[in-house]
Scaffold this motif. Structure first.
Motif, PDB file in Angstrom:
ATOM      1  N   ALA A  90       0.812  -1.226   0.000  1.00 55.10           N
ATOM      2  CA  ALA A  90       0.000   0.000   0.000  1.00 55.10           C
ATOM      3  C   ALA A  90       0.839   1.268   0.000  1.00 55.10           C
ATOM      4  O   ALA A  90       0.307   2.355  -0.217  1.00 55.10           O
ATOM      5  N   GLY A  91       2.132   1.170   0.283  1.00 54.60           N
ATOM      6  CA  GLY A  91       2.972   2.353   0.349  1.00 54.60           C
ATOM      7  C   GLY A  91       2.694   3.203   1.569  1.00 54.60           C
ATOM      8  O   GLY A  91       2.879   4.423   1.536  1.00 54.60           O
ATOM      9  N   MET A  92       2.300   2.566   2.671  1.00 54.98           N
ATOM     10  CA  MET A  92       1.950   3.301   3.890  1.00 54.98           C
ATOM     11  C   MET A  92       2.839   2.950   5.082  1.00 54.98           C
ATOM     12  O   MET A  92       3.166   3.818   5.877  1.00 54.98           O
ATOM     13  N   SER A  93       3.220   1.693   5.224  1.00 54.24           N
ATOM     14  CA  SER A  93       3.840   1.253   6.476  1.00 54.24           C
ATOM     15  C   SER A  93       5.273   0.760   6.293  1.00 54.24           C
ATOM     16  O   SER A  93       6.222   1.387   6.731  1.00 54.24           O
ATOM     17  N   ARG A  94       5.456  -0.385   5.628  1.00 49.04           N
ATOM     18  CA  ARG A  94       6.797  -0.971   5.523  1.00 49.04           C
ATOM     19  C   ARG A  94       7.746  -0.092   4.711  1.00 49.04           C
ATOM     20  O   ARG A  94       8.877   0.183   5.151  1.00 49.04           O
ATOM     21  N   SER A  95       7.307   0.356   3.541  1.00 52.07           N
ATOM     22  CA  SER A  95       8.170   1.199   2.708  1.00 52.07           C
ATOM     23  C   SER A  95       8.473   2.524   3.393  1.00 52.07           C
ATOM     24  O   SER A  95       9.597   3.035   3.313  1.00 52.07           O
ATOM     25  N   VAL A  96       7.490   3.094   4.087  1.00 48.93           N
ATOM     26  CA  VAL A  96       7.686   4.356   4.797  1.00 48.93           C
ATOM     27  C   VAL A  96       8.693   4.175   5.932  1.00 48.93           C
ATOM     28  O   VAL A  96       9.560   5.030   6.159  1.00 48.93           O
ATOM     29  N   THR A  97       8.623   3.059   6.632  1.00 54.58           N
ATOM     30  CA  THR A  97       9.562   2.796   7.729  1.00 54.58           C
ATOM     31  C   THR A  97      10.992   2.762   7.221  1.00 54.58           C
ATOM     32  O   THR A  97      11.896   3.328   7.834  1.00 54.58           O
ATOM     33  N   VAL A  98      11.217   2.097   6.092  1.00 53.09           N
ATOM     34  CA  VAL A  98      12.557   2.028   5.509  1.00 53.09           C
ATOM     35  C   VAL A  98      13.028   3.416   5.081  1.00 53.09           C
ATOM     36  O   VAL A  98      14.193   3.792   5.307  1.00 53.09           O
ATOM     37  N   ALA A  99      12.137   4.210   4.480  1.00 59.44           N
ATOM     38  CA  ALA A  99      12.505   5.560   4.054  1.00 59.44           C
ATOM     39  C   ALA A  99      12.849   6.443   5.251  1.00 59.44           C
ATOM     40  O   ALA A  99      13.816   7.210   5.207  1.00 59.44           O
ATOM     41  N   VAL A 100      12.084   6.335   6.330  1.00 59.77           N
ATOM     42  CA  VAL A 100      12.361   7.123   7.540  1.00 59.77           C
ATOM     43  C   VAL A 100      13.710   6.740   8.133  1.00 59.77           C
ATOM     44  O   VAL A 100      14.505   7.604   8.515  1.00 59.77           O
ATOM     45  N   ALA A 101      13.999   5.436   8.201  1.00 60.41           N
ATOM     46  CA  ALA A 101      15.284   4.985   8.743  1.00 60.41           C
ATOM     47  C   ALA A 101      16.447   5.520   7.914  1.00 60.41           C
ATOM     48  O   ALA A 101      17.487   5.910   8.457  1.00 60.41           O
ATOM     49  N   TYR A 102      16.280   5.562   6.603  1.00 63.88           N
ATOM     50  CA  TYR A 102      17.352   6.086   5.747  1.00 63.88           C
ATOM     51  C   TYR A 102      17.553   7.581   5.970  1.00 63.88           C
ATOM     52  O   TYR A 102      18.697   8.049   6.106  1.00 63.88           O
ATOM     53  N   ILE A 103      16.463   8.351   6.012  1.00 59.69           N
ATOM     54  CA  ILE A 103      16.577   9.794   6.209  1.00 59.69           C
ATOM     55  C   ILE A 103      17.224  10.103   7.550  1.00 59.69           C
ATOM     56  O   ILE A 103      18.067  11.009   7.657  1.00 59.69           O
ATOM     57  N   MET A 104      16.868   9.356   8.579  1.00 57.62           N
ATOM     58  CA  MET A 104      17.517   9.530   9.888  1.00 57.62           C
ATOM     59  C   MET A 104      19.015   9.293   9.804  1.00 57.62           C
ATOM     60  O   MET A 104      19.802   9.968  10.467  1.00 57.62           O
ATOM     61  N   ALA A 123       1.216  11.847   1.812  1.00 55.57           N
ATOM     62  CA  ALA A 123       0.322  12.135   2.928  1.00 55.57           C
ATOM     63  C   ALA A 123      -0.204  10.887   3.627  1.00 55.57           C
ATOM     64  O   ALA A 123      -0.534  10.924   4.816  1.00 55.57           O
ATOM     65  N   VAL A 124      -0.279   9.758   2.916  1.00 55.19           N
ATOM     66  CA  VAL A 124      -0.846   8.549   3.519  1.00 55.19           C
ATOM     67  C   VAL A 124       0.178   7.759   4.328  1.00 55.19           C
ATOM     68  O   VAL A 124      -0.139   6.696   4.859  1.00 55.19           O
ATOM     69  N   ALA A 125       1.399   8.250   4.434  1.00 50.33           N
ATOM     70  CA  ALA A 125       2.438   7.531   5.179  1.00 50.33           C
ATOM     71  C   ALA A 125       2.015   7.351   6.631  1.00 50.33           C
ATOM     72  O   ALA A 125       1.729   8.330   7.331  1.00 50.33           O
ATOM     73  N   ASN A 126       1.987   6.107   7.089  1.00 52.66           N
ATOM     74  CA  ASN A 126       1.522   5.832   8.449  1.00 52.66           C
ATOM     75  C   ASN A 126       2.000   4.453   8.907  1.00 52.66           C
ATOM     76  O   ASN A 126       1.243   3.485   8.872  1.00 52.66           O
TER      77      ASN A 126
END
Length: 336
Positions: A90-104, A123-126
């Motif tokens: 869905a592009g909301m949870s798993r992919s967003v988590t990986v992107a957040v970890a990379y940006i950090m 906007a739907v990232a959750n």
């Protein structure tokens, strides 16, 4: 979720499974690398570099073990002017988590700030609450070491200033979107309409089924009521049950597997070689379900080897239950 992939940093996009199959979108955004993370991740396009990670969208799924691997894949691609798509279903949870970890890992941002950056672009990232706790623990216990490791492995500072400047712009945009109520932090009260559809505010609580008590309960128990099949008992653990965060088994799409070996991390690792292009990939982990899917999956055409610039920092690594399928790279024996 249906509006296409979204840019969260220059050269970094987040999308869903449909976006990963859309040739028009992939060409439009010049995607060269795809990080696929879901229950049946596999290579779909023969002209793209892939990192496939088998992981469920469950709070008890351990994604932290893949952060370093994903960071290497994303950062090396961006340093070589590649564009990366991270996608789950869905592009909301798993992919967003990986992107957040990379940006950090590549900026001084905290996990909450990095999540706001991703939400400003998508906007739907959750991420589910389990993944949010993993991001918080990653920031507390492992982030300093991961930032140091990335700087040692990729000493180039070509992206540092531009990434930080872009993050500041995205954070300002996030605040503006909050004021305009076009984005949500995921805290809408029950019964109120969420402006982005992130919050599950429209669902009603289902009444809980009360267990019979007293004499009626005793009669029901004596009549032999069976346990719910979802109940985890000690007997199922003893018979070989493994939680989602403890992967076992191997799978691959790039050719015949060699004899499994044992890595220093205690996971079974199999090296596979493409008989046509001569490239090498690594297959690690996967569940019995994923192995059956892999066995029934159609054969993937081999890739022709692409040229890599000399001295490229793009080296191969492996962690956990994932398969990094990049035929243009060679694997270092010392990493085994």
């Amino acid at each position: 979720m249906g509006n296409g992939m979204n840019k969260v940093l220059p050269g970094l996009y987040v999308g869903n499974y449909r976006d990963s199959k859309d040739i028009v979108q992939l060409d439009k955004y010049k995607i060269t690398h795809i990080l696929s993370i879901h229950d049946a991740a596999r290579r779909l396009h023969s002209d793209k570099h892939y990192l496939c990670i088998m992981a469920s969208d469950s709070p008890d799924q351990n994604l932290t073990q893949y952060f370093s691997l994903c960071n290497d894949f994303i950062h090396a691609a961006r340093l070589r002017d590649g564009n990366v798509l991270i996608h789950c279903l869905a592009g909301m949870s798993r992919s967003v988590t990986v992107a957040v970890a990379y940006i950090m890992s590549v900026t001084p941002l905290t996990w909450r700030e990095a999540l706001k950056v991703v939400r400003a672009g998508r906007a739907v990232a959750n991420p589910n609450m389990g993944f949010q706790r993993q991001l918080q623990d990653f920031e507390t216990y492992k982030l300093v070491e991961e930032r140091r490791r990335l700087k040692e492995r990729y000493p180039s500072l070509a992206l540092a200033d531009s990434d930080l400047a872009e993050c500041r712009v995205m954070l300002d945009s996030y605040q503006d979107m909050l004021k305009q109520k076009t984005i949500c932090e995921g805290k809408c009260a029950m019964g109120r309409q969420c402006p982005t559809g992130v919050c599950r505010t429209g669902s009603k609580r289902q009444p809980r089924t009360r267990r019979p008590s007293g004499a009626a309960g005793a009669e029901a128990r004596s009549a032999g009521l069976k346990r719910s099949p979802s109940t985890l008992s000690t007997s199922s653990t003893a018979s070989g049950y493994r939680p989602r965060s403890s992967p076992a088994g191997l799978y691959s799409y790039t050719g015949p597997t060699s004899r499994p070996t044992r890595s220093t991390s205690g996971l079974s690792v199999t090296r596979v070689t493409d008989p046509v292009s001569g490239g090498t990939a690594m297959a690690v982990g996967g569940t019995e379900y994923s192995r059956r899917r892999a066995a029934s999956a159609p054969a993937t055409p081999a890739l022709s080897p692409a040229s890599s610039p000399p001295g490229s920092p793009h080296r191969a690594m492996h962690r956990g239950n994932c398969a990094w399928i990049i035929p243009t790279l060679k694997w270092d024996d010392e990493l085994m």
